[in-house]
Design an enzyme around this catalytic site. Structure first.
Site, PDB file in Angstrom:
ATOM      1  N   ALA A   5     -10.499 -22.920 -11.368  1.00  0.00           N
ATOM      2  CA  ALA A   5     -10.572 -23.833 -12.520  1.00  0.00           C
ATOM      3  C   ALA A   5     -11.741 -24.806 -12.384  1.00  0.00           C
ATOM      4  O   ALA A   5     -12.416 -25.132 -13.369  1.00  0.00           O
ATOM      5  CB  ALA A   5      -9.258 -24.606 -12.659  1.00  0.00           C
ATOM      6  N   ASP A  12     -14.967 -22.934 -13.027  1.00  0.00           N
ATOM      7  CA  ASP A  12     -15.097 -22.721 -14.471  1.00  0.00           C
ATOM      8  C   ASP A  12     -15.533 -24.002 -15.185  1.00  0.00           C
ATOM      9  O   ASP A  12     -16.322 -23.956 -16.139  1.00  0.00           O
ATOM     10  CB  ASP A  12     -13.763 -22.235 -15.057  1.00  0.00           C
ATOM     11  N   LEU A  30     -33.121  10.343   1.895  1.00  0.00           N
ATOM     12  CA  LEU A  30     -32.902  10.601   3.316  1.00  0.00           C
ATOM     13  C   LEU A  30     -32.654  12.080   3.558  1.00  0.00           C
ATOM     14  O   LEU A  30     -32.066  12.766   2.716  1.00  0.00           O
ATOM     15  CB  LEU A  30     -31.688   9.809   3.823  1.00  0.00           C
ATOM     16  N   LYS A  71     -23.644  13.346   6.801  1.00  0.00           N
ATOM     17  CA  LYS A  71     -22.717  13.468   5.670  1.00  0.00           C
ATOM     18  C   LYS A  71     -21.323  13.897   6.128  1.00  0.00           C
ATOM     19  O   LYS A  71     -21.163  14.664   7.070  1.00  0.00           O
ATOM     20  CB  LYS A  71     -23.258  14.480   4.647  1.00  0.00           C
ATOM     21  N   CYS A 102      12.433  25.919 -19.390  1.00  0.00           N
ATOM     22  CA  CYS A 102      12.291  25.748 -17.948  1.00  0.00           C
ATOM     23  C   CYS A 102      11.920  27.080 -17.307  1.00  0.00           C
ATOM     24  O   CYS A 102      12.612  28.085 -17.530  1.00  0.00           O
ATOM     25  CB  CYS A 102      13.591  25.222 -17.342  1.00  0.00           C
ATOM     26  N   LYS A 150     -22.625   5.224   4.280  1.00  0.00           N
ATOM     27  CA  LYS A 150     -23.491   5.664   3.179  1.00  0.00           C
ATOM     28  C   LYS A 150     -22.717   5.488   1.876  1.00  0.00           C
ATOM     29  O   LYS A 150     -21.857   6.297   1.532  1.00  0.00           O
ATOM     30  CB  LYS A 150     -23.910   7.119   3.359  1.00  0.00           C
ATOM     31  N   CYS A 186      20.101  23.591 -12.652  1.00  0.00           N
ATOM     32  CA  CYS A 186      18.798  24.238 -12.436  1.00  0.00           C
ATOM     33  C   CYS A 186      18.574  24.393 -10.937  1.00  0.00           C
ATOM     34  O   CYS A 186      18.585  23.415 -10.190  1.00  0.00           O
ATOM     35  CB  CYS A 186      17.686  23.391 -13.056  1.00  0.00           C
TER      36      CYS A 186
END
Length: 668
Positions: free
Chosen positions: A32, A35, A81, A313, A407, A114, A431
Site C-alpha cells: 500500500a 502504491d 551456443l 542439454k 461406457c 539454461k 461397472c
C-alpha cells in the site's frame, strides 16, 4: 524541496523498493505504501509532463502501441551456443579448449541453468536504460525497448557506482511457472486460447506492439553476460561479473555457481537435472563457461558460437510422434479419460507410447485426429500429454475422434454434468472398471495400506468375481488366494495377514479409503478433526460441512451425495462388521495453548530433521489445519528443500513462508 527534487526523490525510492521486491525478494515496504508513492509520482508527472523521463518508474506501465518494430544492430554479435548431450561430449569440449590454450589449462568454470526464454540485450548509457533488443539473427535484432521497460525486475537506472559509461547487459527474459499458470487460467476464463508453454508466452508477450499488454504479463529477467563495455572496467572473472551486475541492480540466477573441475560440473548438471521440476522457471539444460575472461579472449569464437562456452542439454521433453488410436478408460469415480496411443517415442528420458487427452473439450481444442503428427510433452513425473498438432502433416486418411455415448466397459449411458468438463459412467460399482479402481484405491498406501495387494492382484480378484465390495476383501482366505497367478501359499498368507493388520486404521484414512469425490488425504483429515466421529460426518448438513477447512460447496455436495447413497451405507456397515476400527478422536483441550488455532498451513519440500507425518501431527496439535494446496486461505507455508511450485504460488499470493528451522522453533 522543489518539484524536480521531489520527483527525483520519489524515483530513487521507487526504484530502490522495486529492486528489493523484484530482485532481492525482500520487500521493506507494504504494498500500500509503495502504491501511494507511485500515485504521488504519477500525479506530479501528470501536472508536469515536461518532467517525465525515460527512466521514470511510471514508464513501466507501457506506452502507445507501435505500428511495427524497428531494427537494431548488435555492435558485438549475440551468438548462440554449441550443445553437448553427454558426458563424453562435455569432456571433448574441455579437451578442445585445453588443446588450443598456449598457457594454462582451464581449471575454473561458471555454471548456470539454461533458461527457456528469449535472449535480449540491454544497453545502459550513463547508468540509464536507453535501448533493449532481441537477439534476432545475432547481428540484427528488433528494438523492444518500450516492452522491456515494463518488466519490473529490470532496472531503468543502475544502482550504486562504478558502472561503465556504456554497458550492454545480455540475459534471458522468461515467464516463471507460477505466472504462466495464472496467465493461462485468466485466458481460459475469458474463453481465449492458452499459451502452449512458458517460452511461447514470454516471446509472445515481449513482441507485443502494444507495451501496455506486455506490462500485464508476469515476465522476469536474469542477466548472463555482457557485450559492449566502454568508459570503465569489469571484473576478470565471469562469476564475479555476475556479482558486480547484481550490485548494480540487475537480477542474477541464484543457481549460478563456480565449479573447480569437470567432475564438479557434471555433479552440478546432475543436481540441477534432479531439481528441475522444483525450480520456479523452465530450463532445458545448463550452460558451462570458462570463468577466466582472459582465457575466454584467448579461445575466441567460431562462426556462430564461443569456444569457451557450451550448453549441456537435458533429455528432450518435447518430441514429434504419430497418434495411432485413442482408448477411453474408466476411472474410480466413473470419469471417462481419453488416452492417446502413440507411436513410441523417446522423450524426457523415457519411451512414451501413451498420453492423456484429458476430456472431450481438450480434443476439440487441439483439433486432433487419429493419424495426426503431434507434439508430445513430458515434464518430470507429469503424465505425458499432447500439446499441439502439426496440421501440415495430416494424412488424407486421418479420422476424427468420436467420443463414446456409452461406457466402454459396462455399456451404461454416459452423462456430463453441466459445468463439468468430465463425462462419467453413472453405473458405480456395477461397472467392473469402477469396481477395480475403487478397490485399488481402498487398499492403497494413503488409505488402508494393505501390503501385497497390488493392482494386478485386485484386477484378478474382480475378473474372477471373487470380490465385489471392499468388505469382500476381508472374507478372503489364503486358500482362496492361491488360485491367483503368482500367488503361492506364503504370499497368500501374507496378504491375509496384511488385511487383518489393516483393520486397525484411523478415521482420516478410512474416510479417504471410501473414495468420496474430491476428498483427498488432507480433506479427510480436516473432516475427522472437525467432526471427531464417522457418525457425525454421515449426518452433517451442507452448512456444517462448508465450515470445515478445505471444504467448499462442491466438496460438501459430494460428501452429502455419498452418504445419502444406500449402497455406500451398506458398504460402511459391512466393513465395520468385518472389524474395521480406529481410535477415538478427542476434542482439543482448550486449556492447552494453541498458537496456530484456526491457521491454515501447508507443508512442502524435503524436511531433513523432521518426518513429514510427525510435523503434520505436531502442527495439528497446535491447532493448525494442514492442507495439501496453497490458496488465498493459506496462512503459512512451511517450505523444506526444493519446495517448488507451492512456494512460488505462496510468494505470488503473499503467504507467509517459514523454513524448517523456523518450523522446529515453532514446534518447540
Amino acid at each position: 524541496m522543489s518539484i524536480e527534487q521531489t520527483l527525483d526523490e520519489l524515483k530513487q525510492q521507487l526504484n530502490y523498493h522495486a529492486y528489493r521486491y523484484y530482485v532481492e525478494d525482500s520487500p521493506e515496504l507494504p504494498d500500500a505504501e509503495y502504491d501511494r508513492m507511485m500515485q504521488q509520482l504519477l500525479s506530479i508527472e501528470s501536472e508536469h509532463p515536461e518532467l517525465v523521463t525515460v527512466d521514470s518508474p511510471s514508464q513501466r506501465v507501457g506506452g502507445e502501441a507501435l505500428d511495427g518494430f524497428t531494427q537494431i544492430q548488435h555492435e558485438i554479435p549475440m551468438l548462440s551456443l554449441d550443445n553437448a548431450f553427454s558426458d563424453e561430449e562435455l569432456e571433448a569440449f574441455e579437451k578442445r579448449m585445453n588443446d588450443r590454450l598456449i598457457s594454462k589449462p582451464v581449471s575454473l568454470f561458471c555454471c548456470e541453468p539454461k533458461l527457456d526464454g528469449l535472449a535480449v540485450s540491454l544497453l545502459y548509457v550513463d547508468g540509464k536504460l536507453v535501448q533493449a533488443g532481441t537477439r534476432g539473427d545475432g547481428t540484427t535484432g528488433e528494438n523492444i525497448t518500450e516492452n522491456v521497460r515494463t518488466i519490473r525486475c529490470i532496472p531503468l537506472t543502475l544502482q550504486g557506482e562504478g558502472w561503465p559509461t556504456r554497458l550492454e547487459v545480455r540475459g534471458e527474459v522468461f515467464m516463471p511457472k507460477a505466472g504462466f499458470e495464472a496467465l493461462n487460467e485468466r485466458a481460459l476464463k475469458r474463453g481465449e486460447k492458452p499459451f502452449a508453454n512458458p517460452r511461447n508466452a514470454a516471446a509472445g508477450s515481449l513482441r507485443q506492439l502494444d507495451s501496455k499488454i506486455t506490462a500485464t504479463r508476469p515476465l522476469s529477467f536474469y542477466a548472463y553476460s555482457v557485450g559492449v563495455i566502454e568508459g570503465g572496467e569489469l571484473e576478470t572473472s565471469h562469476y564475479q561479473r555476475f556479482v558486480q551486475l547484481k550490485s548494480w541492480g540487475l537480477p542474477m540466477c541464484e543457481e549460478t555457481k563456480q565449479c573447480h573441475s569437470l567432475t564438479e560440473v557434471k555433479a552440478y548438471y546432475k543436481d540441477i537435472l534432479e531439481r528441475r521440476d522444483a525450480l520456479k522457471y523452465e530450463i532445458d539444460g545448463v550452460v558451462i563457461k570458462v570463468d577466466d575472461i582472459a582465457l575466454q579472449e584467448q579461445l575466441g569464437f567460431v562462426a556462430r558460437a564461443p569456444r569457451w562456452a557450451i550448453a549441456y542439454k537435458f533429455p528432450a521433453q518435447e518430441e514429434l510422434t504419430v497418434l495411432n488410436d485413442v482408448e477411453f478408460q474408466v476411472g474410480r469415480t466413473g470419469a471417462i479419460t481419453p488416452v492417446a496411443k502413440l507411436e513410441p517415442v523417446f522423450v524426457g528420458g523415457v519411451t512414451v507410447s501413451n498420453a492423456t487427452l484429458h476430456n472431450a473439450d481438450e480434443i476439440a481444442r487441439l483439433g486432433v485426429h487419429i493419424g495426426d503428427t503431434v507434439i508430445i510433452r513430458r515434464a518430470g513425473d507429469v503424465i505425458p500429454q499432447i500439446v499441439s498438432v502439426v496440421e501440415a502433416r495430416r494424412p488424407t486418411d486421418s479420422k476424427a475422434i468420436v467420443y463414446p455415448i456409452h461406457c466402454p466397459v459396462c455399456g451404461s449411458n454416459l452423462e456430463r454434468v453441466e459445468g463439468e468438463a468430465v463425462t462419467r459412467c453413472g453405473a458405480g460399482l456395477v461397472c467392473q472398471a469402477q469396481r477395480k479402481e475403487a478397490l485399488k484405491h481402498f487398499v492403497s498406501r494413503k488409505a488402508l495400506d494393505v501390503d501385497g495387494l497390488g493392482d494386478k492382484v485386485v484386477e484378478q480378484l474382480v475378473d474372477k468375481e471373487m470380490v465385489e465390495t471392499p468388505a469382500d476383501l476381508f472374507k478372503l482366505s489364503a486358500g482362496l488366494l492361491t488360485v491367483l497367478e503368482r500367488m503361492g501359499p506364503k504370499s497368500a498368507q501374507n496378504v491375509v495377514d496384511a488385511l487383518n493388520k489393516a483393520k486397525a486404521t484411523t478415521l482420516p484414512r478410512f474416510l479417504y479409503s471410501l473414495g468420496i469425490r474430491e476428498v483427498g488425504e488432507a480433506t479427510a483429515a480436516n473432516l475427522a478433526a472437525h467432526f471427531y466421529t464417522l457418525e457425525a460426518i454421515q449426518v452433517a448438513t451442507f452448512e456444517q460441512l462448508i465450515e470445515v477447512s478445505d471444504v467448499g460447496d462442491i466438496v460438501a455436495k459430494h460428501v452429502l451425495n455419498f452418504f445419502a447413497e444406500p449402497h455406500n451405507k451398506t458398504v460402511i456397515e459391512d466393513l465395520q462388521e468385518m472389524g474395521i476400527h480406529w481410535p477415538e478422536i478427542k476434542a482439543l483441550d482448550e486449556s492447552v495453548p494453541q498458537p496456530l488455532a484456526g491457521k491454515v498451513v501447508v507443508l512442502t519440500g524435503t524436511l531433513h530433521k523432521l518426518k513429514r507425518n510427525e510435523a503434520k501431527a505436531a502442527l495439528q496439535e497446535l491447532g493448525a489445519k494442514v492442507t495439501g494446496s496453497v490458496s488465498k486461505k493459506t496462512d503459512i507455508l512451511f517450505a523444506g528443500e526444493a519446495a517448488g511450485s507451492k512456494l512460488a504460488k505462496a510468494e505470488e499470493l503473499g503467504v507467509e513462508v517459514m523454513n524448517e528451522e523456523q518450523l522446529i522453533e515453532l514446534l518447540n
